[in-house]
Write a protein that holds these residues in place. Structure first.
Motif, PDB file in Angstrom:
ATOM      1  N   GLU A   1       1.615   6.211   6.352  1.00  0.00           N
ATOM      2  CA  GLU A   1       2.554   5.062   5.650  1.00  0.00           C
ATOM      3  C   GLU A   1       2.126   3.596   5.843  1.00  0.00           C
ATOM      4  O   GLU A   1       2.040   2.988   4.682  1.00  0.00           O
ATOM      5  N   ARG A   2       1.201   3.271   6.611  1.00  0.00           N
ATOM      6  CA  ARG A   2       0.470   1.995   6.913  1.00  0.00           C
ATOM      7  C   ARG A   2      -0.295   1.850   5.576  1.00  0.00           C
ATOM      8  O   ARG A   2      -0.516   0.558   4.886  1.00  0.00           O
ATOM      9  N   GLN A   3      -1.125   2.856   5.508  1.00  0.00           N
ATOM     10  CA  GLN A   3      -2.133   2.748   4.298  1.00  0.00           C
ATOM     11  C   GLN A   3      -1.687   2.789   2.842  1.00  0.00           C
ATOM     12  O   GLN A   3      -1.824   1.826   2.078  1.00  0.00           O
ATOM     13  N   PHE A   4      -0.095   3.344   2.909  1.00  0.00           N
ATOM     14  CA  PHE A   4       0.449   3.140   1.432  1.00  0.00           C
ATOM     15  C   PHE A   4       0.999   1.743   1.344  1.00  0.00           C
ATOM     16  O   PHE A   4       0.723   1.062   0.164  1.00  0.00           O
ATOM     17  N   ILE A   5       1.533   1.272   2.299  1.00  0.00           N
ATOM     18  CA  ILE A   5       2.122  -0.107   2.308  1.00  0.00           C
ATOM     19  C   ILE A   5       1.090  -1.291   1.935  1.00  0.00           C
ATOM     20  O   ILE A   5       1.470  -2.097   1.086  1.00  0.00           O
ATOM     21  N   ASP A   6       0.126  -1.193   2.623  1.00  0.00           N
ATOM     22  CA  ASP A   6      -0.919  -2.157   2.417  1.00  0.00           C
ATOM     23  C   ASP A   6      -1.767  -2.062   1.172  1.00  0.00           C
ATOM     24  O   ASP A   6      -2.060  -2.954   0.590  1.00  0.00           O
ATOM     25  N   SER A   7      -1.765  -0.643   0.750  1.00  0.00           N
ATOM     26  CA  SER A   7      -2.189  -0.575  -0.765  1.00  0.00           C
ATOM     27  C   SER A   7      -1.356  -1.291  -1.836  1.00  0.00           C
ATOM     28  O   SER A   7      -2.181  -1.615  -2.831  1.00  0.00           O
ATOM     29  N   LEU A   8      -0.233  -1.380  -1.663  1.00  0.00           N
ATOM     30  CA  LEU A   8       0.589  -1.776  -2.773  1.00  0.00           C
ATOM     31  C   LEU A   8       1.377  -3.204  -2.278  1.00  0.00           C
ATOM     32  O   LEU A   8       2.378  -3.260  -2.501  1.00  0.00           O
ATOM     33  N   TYR A   9       0.711  -4.036  -1.220  1.00  0.00           N
ATOM     34  CA  TYR A   9       1.214  -5.258  -0.710  1.00  0.00           C
ATOM     35  C   TYR A   9       1.574  -6.045  -1.990  1.00  0.00           C
ATOM     36  O   TYR A   9       0.535  -6.173  -2.999  1.00  0.00           O
ATOM     37  N   PRO A  10       2.593  -6.843  -1.893  1.00  0.00           N
ATOM     38  CA  PRO A  10       3.549  -6.892  -0.956  1.00  0.00           C
ATOM     39  C   PRO A  10       5.001  -6.037  -1.466  1.00  0.00           C
ATOM     40  O   PRO A  10       6.158  -6.234  -0.847  1.00  0.00           O
ATOM     41  N   TRP A  11       4.734  -5.033  -2.261  1.00  0.00           N
ATOM     42  CA  TRP A  11       6.043  -4.473  -2.770  1.00  0.00           C
ATOM     43  C   TRP A  11       6.683  -3.310  -2.019  1.00  0.00           C
ATOM     44  O   TRP A  11       7.706  -2.831  -2.500  1.00  0.00           O
TER      45      TRP A  11
END
Length: 218
Positions: free
Chosen positions: A76-86
């Protein structure tokens, strides 16, 4: 000392009782499972009074990936960081149609294309303690320290999973798990917690439903 050892041995065989209810409404399940593919499991955190726990999201992801090694679960954290801030709590899409609008942004479209996602799964809910009762006193005397008493408390979990199919851009199902249990803390010299595994049971129940939907191996 002998008494304490015996008490631990007896209570280790006990556990707080947990009840679980599951519900499911899905369609367009992959007939032979999704096969080799990539999914991401995300927690909903847009509510002002609670966050879906990150460790629960990790637990669900682990349950799915262990159940079918062909399914790759992006952390989860990897996905959120890779698409920050969407995909931060205040900006995360609340519907699959919102993702379509995000895809108009080249940076988002390129990243999602690179990840080659087949399913995005949102988990909404939390675990919380409810009623509690009992009392316990602890003290220090000439012969040492100790506690005496009894406490009990309830715990409830309620989670819902929403499945988005990235292949056809649609929502393909919702699943839910509600669990509850009672934990105990007897104390005769040493407090001994007997914890009801409420959140663990919710993870296993919801993870098994997701695995059954996604995998032909389940």
């Amino acid at each position: 000392m002998r008494f304490c050892v015996c008490l631990i041995a007896v209570t280790s065989l006990l556990g707080g009782c947990v009840t679980a209810n599951v519900d499911e409404m899905t369609f367009d399940a992959p007939v032979a499972g999704m096969g080799e593919g990539t999914i991401v499991i995300l927690g909903r955190r847009h509510a002002p009074d609670y966050d879906t726990e990150p460790d629960f999201i990790d637990c669900i992801g682990g349950h799915v990936s262990r159940g079918d090694t062909g399914i790759s679960v992006i952390p989860e954290r990897q996905f959120i960081d890779s698409l920050y801030p969407w995909f931060e709590p205040r900006t995360a899409p609340l519907s699959i149609e919102s993702v379509d609008r995000l895809m108009a942004l080249p940076s988002v479209a390129d990243k999602l294309g690179e990840l080659d996602l087949q399913y995005m799964i949102w988990i909404d809910g939390r675990t919380e303690d409810t009623n509690s009762s009992g009392s316990m006193t602890c003290g220090v005397g000439p012969t040492g320290a100790g506690c005496f008493g009894f406490g009990t408390w309830g715990t409830e979990s309620e989670y819902e999973a929403t499945i988005w199919n990235f292949g056809d851009g649609s929502e393909v199902g919702r699943m839910s798990a509600q669990t509850s249990g009672q934990s105990y803390m007897p104390a005769v010299v040493v407090p001994i917690p007997i914890i009801a595994p409420v959140q663990d049971t919710a993870c296993e129940s919801l993870g098994s439903q997701l695995l059954q939907y996604l995998s032909a191996e389940s």
